[in-house]
Design an enzyme around this catalytic site. Structure first.
Site, PDB file in Angstrom:
ATOM      1  N   ASP A 497      -1.566  10.872   1.144  1.00 30.45           N
ATOM      2  CA  ASP A 497      -0.727  10.961   2.108  1.00 30.45           C
ATOM      3  C   ASP A 497       1.094  10.442   1.837  1.00 30.45           C
ATOM      4  O   ASP A 497       1.093   9.847   0.532  1.00 30.45           O
ATOM      5  CB  ASP A 497      -1.115   9.557   3.319  1.00 30.45           C
ATOM      6  N   ASP A 697      -6.230   9.249   8.698  1.00 32.83           N
ATOM      7  CA  ASP A 697      -5.627   9.527   6.720  1.00 32.83           C
ATOM      8  C   ASP A 697      -7.737   9.256   7.070  1.00 32.83           C
ATOM      9  O   ASP A 697      -8.076   9.704   5.783  1.00 32.83           O
ATOM     10  CB  ASP A 697      -5.223   8.782   6.222  1.00 32.83           C
TER      11      ASP A 697
END
Length: 804
Positions: A497, A697
């Protein structure tokens, strides 16, 4: 007593030395009514049971002891106050028996006391006192007195007893071996050896026989069975030959005695157990270090401003705690006054102390440096980050790696197979061994039993897992289970990420350009931004640091554009280009050039101006972490593909990818698309590690083969992830993969040597080499080899600690 919900209770174990023993205990727990689920963690030396009936704990402890193993409990006689009748005694007894962790309780009304047996890892005397107080009675316990008998103390006590036992056995065995080797022909040699060997075999080795008998009562067998049969056979055979030598003489044979072999077997096994316990204690050193981080007392600021030193157990939420130079921080909290640098290396693995100022978080176990400050306690006891880390590491060390399943199956049939081989060896010698066949067969029988080592097999995987996970914890890498530790070595694709993982996750001022760098103008700009609620304003305030504010009036927030305020007779603006254009502010060429460069680099540009002209321009960006570039290069050099996913726009994503050397990335990605991307990589046959820090996430983390959360991210991400990097340093990811490779390599080495040892040792002990070169293995050497095999496996696991 039935409660509303199920409780998970950890029952500590003693004497469960191998995976085979663990299977026996696990099977025994499966027969107890009221246990919803159960598992035995060999390396944590505990059994975990889930139940809604406290009586089940007592039944489980009884069952474990009945199987020949032990549960270290504390037994205490405690005075009971305020009882007036026999029915009071029954109430107190019932209340104590209903507490999780209480194995047995018996109240004596005549002596106004209770004898209570309990598991010190689940409940202590203070907990029992609270329970009894809740129904109107009390237990007489000194409030300041610490619980002296903890599990650690019990283990230490048992270790000391084993040490003493081993030393005495060795002292008696040495002269016994000397007589057996060199002075066999001296008068009464057999009788002297009998006298010397008896205390070693029957007193110092009595636990082997007691436990073997308990196993036999439950049609089962373990290592104690092998040792008892081996040494017992040698001892009884020697006693018979000493008392009835004519039995062999009448047949033209000499009746040899093996007292020294029986004693040496017991001594070597005791020595092996001692060394093994010592080494196994070292495998859990990471937990001990973590537990030792929390101080036992704290200085609390009282309501009248004074100072009071309290025990850590008496600290409550919202207490104001004073931390002096060099002291450890006791609980998690928020700094209220003062500032200092704090060493957080024991939690994060990062060696550089971190500056802690007002409204910044501090954590239990970290060490204050030279300054002094006060902080408000926010998380105490089991809620602190340190307590959660300890719990997570313990649970991870108790989990099983996939390779362990095969070992469990082998361990389950190992002892019965060895006994069958020993009987076959004995029978073969009687049939094929000629005149001395019976004697040689008996020696082969004893030697096979003694040399076989299920412990080496049982310890191979868990000890390596314990050391690997412990080493990770010391480096600031929290690994939740053995499965992810074993799987991490296979990772060939890492998905990162962007925000908070590759970048800091906080906007900061990266560049500034002034027409005329004047302190008064800086103060005005600082004062306007300080009143603004925009997230970017915070970056500007932090950028100016300790600069003092000035008086500004008529502050106005202009939505989507910025803010304005008056200082003296002049109106000043802070915001985007649109605001300046609206107000007709003149922008010089130098400003425009800087703004264009920064925009091309995907930085956010903000302006400061008066009513006439632009005075300054600033670039704000979410900076790439200092370690991200190095970590990404390390992963790529290791042949691992690196991908970046972000919800940010294409321009920002491209700029970050360009700066970090990532060639594969996707911008404007939604949370469910992240999980889909991970799934696509998995369908291509890749083992994927997902690294993230936010709630967005969590779906992708759950989908990945190995999920890694950044410790400074959201709690949800850390709950879902199998690994957590406490410091949020990406360099820890290649370290975690390397640690996985080293741990798996160690497990394989351990299993190889454990298998090879048994595959070679058992046939040699049976006498397979005798027809070839006349070699017969001495039972004494077999005992030494068996003891050393376990020690060598644990020692090999400990080598992991010192690997880079």
């Amino acid at each position: 007593m039935t409660t509303e919900s199920f409780n998970e209770i950890a029952i500590p174990l003693e004497g469960v030395e191998s995976e085979h023993c663990a299977l026996i205990v696990d099977k025994g727990l499966g027969k107890i009514a009221g246990i919803a689920s159960h598992k035995v963690e060999l390396n944590n030396r505990r059994a975990l049971i889930t139940t809604d009936e406290n009586q089940v704990v007592s039944n489980a402890v009884s069952a474990i002891r009945d199987l020949g193993y032990d549960v270290p409990t504390v037994k205490k006689n405690i005075p009971v106050l305020d009882m007036t009748c026999a029915s009071c005694a029954i109430s107190v007894e019932s209340m104590l028996k209903s507490q999780p962790g209480v194995v047995a309780a018996a109240v004596n009304f005549a002596t106004t006391s209770v004898v209570v047996e309990y598991l010190p890892n689940i409940i202590d005397t203070a907990g029992m006192q609270k329970a009894v107080q809740s129904i109107g009675y009390d237990l007489l316990i000194e409030s300041a007195e610490k619980e002296a008998e903890t599990l650690e103390a019990i283990h230490q006590q048992k270790f000391s007893a084993l040490k003493k036992k081993t030393l005495w056995a060795a002292l008696i065995t040495v002269p016994l071996v000397i007589i057996g080797m060199f002075f066999m022909d001296m008068p009464y040699a057999n009788e002297i050896m009998w006298v010397l060997s008896t205390p070693v075999v029957l007193y110092f080795g009595k636990d082997f026989f007691i436990n073997a008998w308990k196993q036999a009562r439950h049609p089962s067998a373990n290592m104690d069975t092998l040792v008892a049969l081996g040494s017992g056979t040698a001892y009884l055979f020697s006693v018979f030959n000493t008392l009835f030598p004519s039995f062999w003489h009448s047949r033209g044979l000499h009746g040899h005695v093996y007292f020294e072999a029986a004693a040496v077997i017991v001594t070597f096994i005791l020595l092996g157990k001692l060394l093994e316990e010592k080494a196994k204690g070292n495998t859990s050193s990471a937990i001990k270090k973590l537990m030792g981080l929390q101080p036992q007392t704290v200085t609390v600021i009282t309501a009248d401003g004074g100072e009071e030193v309290l025990s850590i157990e008496n600290v409550n939420k919202n207490d104001i705690i004073l931390v002096k130079p060099g002291e450890k921080i006791a609980v998690d909290g928020m700094v209220t006054t003062g500032s200092s640098y704090v060493d957080e290396s024991m939690l994060s693995g990062e060696p550089v102390p971190v500056l802690k100022k007002e409204n910044e978080a501090v954590f239990a176990g970290t060490i204050n440096q030279k300054g002094s400050f006060r902080f408000r306690a926010e998380k105490v006891g089991s809620e602190t980050m340190l307590a959660q880390i300890i719990r997570m590491v313990q649970e991870a060390q108790g989990s099983k790696a996939p390779v362990q399943k095969l070992v469990d199956k082998i361990a389950g049939i190992f002892v019965p197979v060895v006994i069958v081989i020993a009987i076959l060896a004995f029978a073969s010698w009687i049939l094929l061994g000629g005149d001395n066949g019976f004697t040689q067969g008996l020696i082969a029988f004893a030697t096979v039993l003694v040399i076989a080592c299920p412990c080496a097999l049982g310890l191979a995987t868990p000890t390596a897992i314990m050391v690997g996970i412990g080493k990770g914890a010391e480096k600031g890498i929290l690994i939740k289970d053995a499965v992810s530790l074993e799987l991490a070595k296979k990772v060939n694709a890492v998905v990162l990420d962007k925000t908070g993982t590759i970048t800091e996750g906080k906007p900061v001022v990266t560049d500034s350009y002034w027409e005329n760098e004047d302190l008064h103008l800086k103060q005005i700009f600082f004062s306007i931004e300080k009143q603004s609620e925009h997230p970017l304003a915070e970056a500007v305030v932090k950028h100016f640091g300790d600069i003092s504010a000035t008086t500004v009036t008529a502050f106005e927030s202009l939505t989507g554009r910025g803010a304005s305020a008056r200082a003296g007779a002049t109106i000043y603006y802070a915001g985007n280009r649109r605001l300046l254009d609206e107000k007709g502010v003149r922008i010089g060429g130098g400003f425009l050039e800087k703004a264009r460069q920064w925009s091309d680099a995907s930085k956010t540009v903000i302006w400061f101006a008066d009513e006439q002209q632009a005075l300054a321009v600033f670039a704000i960006a979410d900076q790439i972490k200092g370690t991200s570039l190095e970590a990404i290069q390390t992963l790529k050099q290791a042949g691992i593909e690196v991908y970046m996913l972000t919800g940010d726009n294409e321009a920002t994503a491209a700029a970050i990818a360009r700066q970090t050397g990532i060639t594969a990335y996707q911008a404007e990605v939604l949370p469910e698309q992240k999980a889909e991307f991970v799934k696509q990589l998995q369908q291509q046959g890749k083992t994927v590690a997902m690294v993230g820090d936010g709630i967005n996430d969590s779906t992708a983390l759950a989908q990945a083969d190995v999920s890694i959360a950044m410790g400074k991210g959201s709690d949800i991400a850390m709950d879902v992830a199998k690994m957590t990097i406490i410091s949020s340093d990406l360099n820890k990811i290649p370290e975690a993969i390397q640690l996985s490779r080293q741990t798996v390599a160690t497990i394989r080495q351990n299993l190889f040597w454990a298998f090879i040892y048994n595959v070679i040792g058992i046939p040699v002990a049976a006498g397979i080499l005798y027809p070839v070169n006349g070699f017969l293995l001495n039972p004494m050497i077999a005992g030494a080899a068996m003891a050393l095999s376990s020690v060598s496996v644990v020692t090999n696991s400990l080598r992991l600690k010192w690997k880079r």
